[in-house]
Design an enzyme around this catalytic site. Sequence first.
Site, PDB file in Angstrom:
ATOM      1  N   ASP A 328       4.061   1.775   0.618  1.00  0.00           N
ATOM      2  CA  ASP A 328       2.663   1.462   0.285  1.00  0.00           C
ATOM      3  C   ASP A 328       2.510   0.873  -1.106  1.00  0.00           C
ATOM      4  OD1 ASP A 328       3.599   4.057  -0.517  1.00  0.00           O
ATOM      5  OD2 ASP A 328       1.553   4.520  -1.168  1.00  0.00           O
ATOM      6  N   GLU A 329       1.404   0.178  -1.268  1.00  0.00           N
ATOM      7  CA  GLU A 329       0.922  -0.282  -2.572  1.00  0.00           C
ATOM      8  C   GLU A 329       2.008  -0.940  -3.423  1.00  0.00           C
ATOM      9  OE1 GLU A 329      -2.847   2.466  -3.594  1.00  0.00           O
ATOM     10  OE2 GLU A 329      -0.944   3.460  -3.968  1.00  0.00           O
ATOM     11  N   VAL A 330       2.707  -1.871  -2.832  1.00  0.00           N
ATOM     12  CA  VAL A 330       3.784  -2.532  -3.565  1.00  0.00           C
ATOM     13  C   VAL A 330       3.233  -3.773  -4.275  1.00  0.00           C
ATOM     14  CG1 VAL A 330       5.957  -3.763  -3.324  1.00  0.00           C
ATOM     15  CG2 VAL A 330       5.566  -1.631  -2.067  1.00  0.00           C
TER      16      VAL A 330
END
Lengths: 536, 536
Positions: A328-330
């Site tokens: 997530d949220e890279v």
Amino acid sequence: MRRTVVRLAWLAAACTAEELTTLWPYPASVHAGDGTHPICPGLRARLEPASRDLERALGRFRAHAFAHGPHGGECDARAIAELRVRVRNARAELQAGVDESYELKASCAAAGGGGGGGGGGCAIDVDAATQFGAFHALTTLAQLVSYDFASGAYALAGMPLLRVRDAPRFAHRELLVDSARHWLAPAALGALVDAMAMAKLNVLHWHLSDSTSFPLCLRAAPALCAAGAFSARERYARADVARLVAHAAQRGVRVLAELDVPGHAASWCRGYPRVCPAADCAEPLNPARADTFALLEALLDELLGAPAGGGASRGALLPERLLHLGGDEVDTRCWEASDEIIAWLRARGLSAADAYGRFVLRAHELAAARGAVVVGWDEIFEALGGTLPRSTIVQVWRPWSRASSLANVTAAGLRALSSPDPAWYLDSLDVNWTAAYAHEPCDGLSAAQCARVVGGGGAMWGERADGSDVEATVWPRLAAIAERLWSPRARSETARAEPRLRAFRCLLLARGVAAAPVGNARARDAPRAPGGCAEQ
Amino acid sequence: MRRTVVRLAWLAAACTAEELTTLWPYPASVHAGDGTHPICPGLRARLEPASRDLERALGRFRAHAFAHGPHGGECDARAIAELRVRVRNARAELQAGVDESYELKASCAAAGGGGGGGGGGCAIDVDAATQFGAFHALTTLAQLVSYDFASGAYALAGMPLLRVRDAPRFAHRELLVDSARHWLAPAALGALVDAMAMAKLNVLHWHLSDSTSFPLCLRAAPALCAAGAFSARERYARADVARLVAHAAQRGVRVLAELDVPGHAASWCRGYPRVCPAADCAEPLNPARADTFALLEALLDELLGAPAGGGASRGALLPERLLHLGGDEVDTRCWEASDEIIAWLRARGLSAADAYGRFVLRAHELAAARGAVVVGWDEIFEALGGTLPRSTIVQVWRPWSRASSLANVTAAGLRALSSPDPAWYLDSLDVNWTAAYAHEPCDGLSAAQCARVVGGGGAMWGERADGSDVEATVWPRLAAIAERLWSPRARSETARAEPRLRAFRCLLLARGVAAAPVGNARARDAPRAPGGCAEQ
């Protein structure tokens, strides 16, 4: 004479209870009278077959149901004095999809029948496919026993004839805990598991590492915790993990570890700087270095066992087949700021986004080679869609993201978990239990799509939750999620649920669980004024 | 060769530690080196004499000190492998003033001496007057053991030669809990006691009843809890009380019950309306009725045993000799609004204030006749001063009240407890630990007066504290109070104490105690951001 009594009992059974107000989550099917019957705290138990875990579960049942100790004197002769527990497949393994169904029956034997032979007593029968179903049956049963402080006697509700047939609606019912933003002591995690079992939740999703810290000490990569933990004390030894896994398994709770890669991983660099783009721009992990994947493989070997072991491999620290790899949220800006990574991308004709997808697939392959079924956050579906392996489970946390909604994930034929932000994000303190209860994972999904939703759960992100407040932040809102995941879909009326939830909160408090008031404006707020547990 | 080693050890001992930063509350006297020595988690224990309570304390010590389980392999040959605990008076009763002193020594035997016979090993010696002192010694010892996550080995701090001589400054070190504003589950009370023992507190002051509820179920007056509790569930059975008392005693903690009379008692009327002035003007309890004192006597019989039993009488629910009878915040307007009470006062030529004093003295007499030493809030001294029985202990909560200050109470020759509002009132959320730590009970008192201060403690009033937040409200501020009550008076520098308090908060968290951040603006606030336990 006896005949008459029995007939009256059956007449009374016709007065069925509208709802048994102490049950949470509500079972799939309940037929119950609206009376009570004495039950003996020293009741005999027959376990078929007996096992240590079942004995332990029975011990917990006795401690919960008969919390005020035995009667002063003898039990009422009419009291229920026998509990029979039959487990059909005692060797079932605690893995995803294990049969958790059970049937629970309490009744008094009719006259006649065999005649003679001590007959005529009252008994409780539990029939379960696996011991995990039997655990749930005992959890239900303990919720039905009440204590009379005046007489010192215990009574079972739902009598004279109680029959519960029950099974969870969703196989995967989790609490995510985050021991990377704040370390959570094994004792605190164990207490969360204890309370999870009271609400029939079955997966502790352990978000083990993040940018802020890496508390897990592994032999394969000792510098991860040596340099990545907050302090010399805020760490988990292998023995701590093994003990927590065993503690959870004894309660039918699986421990699903999450190693979040390639983002949320800056803590990895403190021990292994080579796996990061740069010291001052540390995540996502460096996709251009073999070191990165060598380190990941070493971790996977230790957690899952070496490849080709087949299933839970020899030497695996975790018996659980599912493994969460985050994703997530890279934010790839640190890749695009590194000459080394830019050169590596150019040489392969990859964009940073492509490289993210390749990283995810590579990590999944490595885990799959070690027998794991991989779970990832919905960003992996947004990036990779149908190119994800068919076995992948996508955990959807952004219901607002059209690209990776539950509808899209399940339409693509993949399995999904539902952990919507903010409804089931327990760090959202202004989400109250009614909002959590109102979230229906299968809204807008076809039956076939809904069948691919394996479950979901509450996510207790730890930015502002540590051992001092985590329990009061989780409870009682997690209970609302637990009922949504366990009970039939039709059970959705908040007003009808509220008295039962308040009773369940009282039950949690009585068992020492720090469950916050139900009527709070904000989660974990203190009670506003003196009063009883159900009023607050 | 051996000689040399020993000599070096003694040389090293000359490098004494400035302060052992993991100890809280700090012992009276510590001589310690600044090194560590391996300690074996499977160390042999010799208990002289052995007793069940001491075995249990040893079990707790092992669980705390060796929380991550045994080594993978064998212990280091040099490791400390023996613990000898000697209790001089094993039959000492847990009552006010019991000797809690202990001596703790860890060293490695010098060469020579007897020669032969397995000598030369390292050992720990505990020497205590009573088992309660031995409990404290083991608590201290557990605070000195650390775990190395890399090697899996445990080490003892303060080596190569550690000697602690310790005894509390004040005999009475309490936490007041209020289970009348919110009911607190026996499990929650038990958890508070567990943590109290970690801070060497020794009295659970149980404010059992108040205007809001009467949760205690007694045989003598069943209607008190039947009508006075918040709900059918929020009550204490006699067995619950007995179990809590036993749990506390095993940790050296006494349970001091408070029945607050004649004010704070409106809940009594719900079951026994005759003991109150009027249904709509329910407190203070009616001084004109024999019923009032008959009910009180029945309660005292059950709690303390019938009169003339001598000491803790036969059949007493509470072994504790001290009994708290409240006496605080009495507003006599309901007496002055009752024709019956007005007539009764006139017939005796009493003012309402006189009648309050008579009530207090009568209640004290009834308790004293049953062997109790009576404790009361400072209002009783303000009203009665030197006419109070000499055995009375006055608990001073209003340091601002000239009439009943600690100075006045002790100058009058009475014993006193210090629980100042707000410094030690844990419901004052804007009092931080430094303010609590700064309160010195003997400030402004002569040595003779100070000797009459038997102790004091933190008061966790329950208006806005229930099972969800009580632990985080109590800790870590109660630890500051615990050190003030235990450690020598000279130990008062906040800046010097702070790193140790932060370490102690981490210790509490590691043991599953919900201790809030030390640096909070307001007590029990959540941590502001991710981070390690000691930074918050």
